[in-house]
Design a protein around this motif. Structure first.
Motif, PDB file in Angstrom:
ATOM      1  N   ASN A 296       0.847  -1.185   0.000  1.00 61.38           N
ATOM      2  CA  ASN A 296       0.000   0.000   0.000  1.00 61.38           C
ATOM      3  C   ASN A 296       0.888   1.242   0.000  1.00 61.38           C
ATOM      4  O   ASN A 296       1.575   1.516   0.987  1.00 61.38           O
TER       5      ASN A 296
ATOM      6  N   ASP B 229       0.732   3.987   2.793  1.00 63.75           N
ATOM      7  CA  ASP B 229       1.435   3.807   4.060  1.00 63.75           C
ATOM      8  C   ASP B 229       2.745   4.587   4.030  1.00 63.75           C
ATOM      9  O   ASP B 229       3.248   4.948   2.969  1.00 63.75           O
TER      10      ASP B 229
ATOM     11  N   TYR C 231       3.956   2.629   8.802  1.00 63.90           N
ATOM     12  CA  TYR C 231       2.905   3.320   9.523  1.00 63.90           C
ATOM     13  C   TYR C 231       1.699   3.430   8.599  1.00 63.90           C
ATOM     14  O   TYR C 231       1.748   4.088   7.568  1.00 63.90           O
ATOM     15  N   GLU C 232       0.633   2.754   9.011  1.00 61.99           N
ATOM     16  CA  GLU C 232      -0.614   2.749   8.256  1.00 61.99           C
ATOM     17  C   GLU C 232      -1.461   3.930   8.736  1.00 61.99           C
ATOM     18  O   GLU C 232      -1.705   4.081   9.933  1.00 61.99           O
ATOM     19  N   ARG C 233      -1.891   4.766   7.821  1.00 64.09           N
ATOM     20  CA  ARG C 233      -2.678   5.959   8.152  1.00 64.09           C
ATOM     21  C   ARG C 233      -4.075   5.555   8.621  1.00 64.09           C
ATOM     22  O   ARG C 233      -4.775   4.839   7.929  1.00 64.09           O
ATOM     23  N   LYS C 234      -4.443   6.040   9.798  1.00 62.29           N
ATOM     24  CA  LYS C 234      -5.777   5.797  10.381  1.00 62.29           C
ATOM     25  C   LYS C 234      -6.283   7.128  10.924  1.00 62.29           C
ATOM     26  O   LYS C 234      -6.295   7.351  12.132  1.00 62.29           O
TER      27      LYS C 234
ATOM     28  N   HIS D 118       3.724  -0.976  12.176  1.00 66.55           N
ATOM     29  CA  HIS D 118       4.061  -2.362  11.870  1.00 66.55           C
ATOM     30  C   HIS D 118       5.571  -2.439  11.640  1.00 66.55           C
ATOM     31  O   HIS D 118       6.160  -1.517  11.083  1.00 66.55           O
TER      32      HIS D 118
END
Length: 136
Positions: free
Chosen positions: A46, A49, A61-64, A71
């Protein structure tokens, strides 16, 4: 492609190259933890990220929203200054507008729990998972 970000306090290596990211994430030492349903040949990382180089691996770092889910895709020794690198990444994330970093992992994953505790993340009590967070 990678970009080194340097200032008084930061010396980060952001990774943008799909080839470099996929090379780390499809390494058998990492990929086996990602999913039982994924196939290496079909996997596409992705690009939304945020990826930072750590040793031969990556911190992802997954955007939330205003939070980032952390991770680790670590390959071998992370090298000296690992905790400092993580904190520099958090500082960079804060400058991008993120307010919190958190991670959720298997409760039995001791290495992940030790990494989070060493970096100063607060443990959230949960019966099934290791959950840690830090306000930026």
């Amino acid at each position: 492609m990678t970009t080194k970000i340097e200032s008084q306090h930061l010396s980060l290596e952001r990774v943008y190259s799909l080839r470099e990211i996929k090379k780390v994430l499809t390494d058998p030492l990492v990929f086996r933890f990602m999913s039982d349903e994924l196939e290496v040949t079909e996997y596409i990382p992705n690009l939304d990220d945020i990826y930072y180089r750590v040793g031969k691996g990556l911190m992802i770092y997954e955007r939330k929203g205003v939070c980032a889910e952390m991770h680790a895709a670590l390959l071998g020794d992370v090298g000296e200054g690992f905790i400092t690198q993580i904190k520099e990444q958090w500082s960079d994330l804060k400058s991008m507008g993120f307010a919190k970093v958190y991670t959720i992992h298997d409760k039995t994953h001791r290495r992940a729990s030790m990494l989070c505790a060493s970096a100063g993340m607060r443990k959230i009590h949960d019966e099934n998972f290791g959950i840690f967070e830090v306000n930026l």
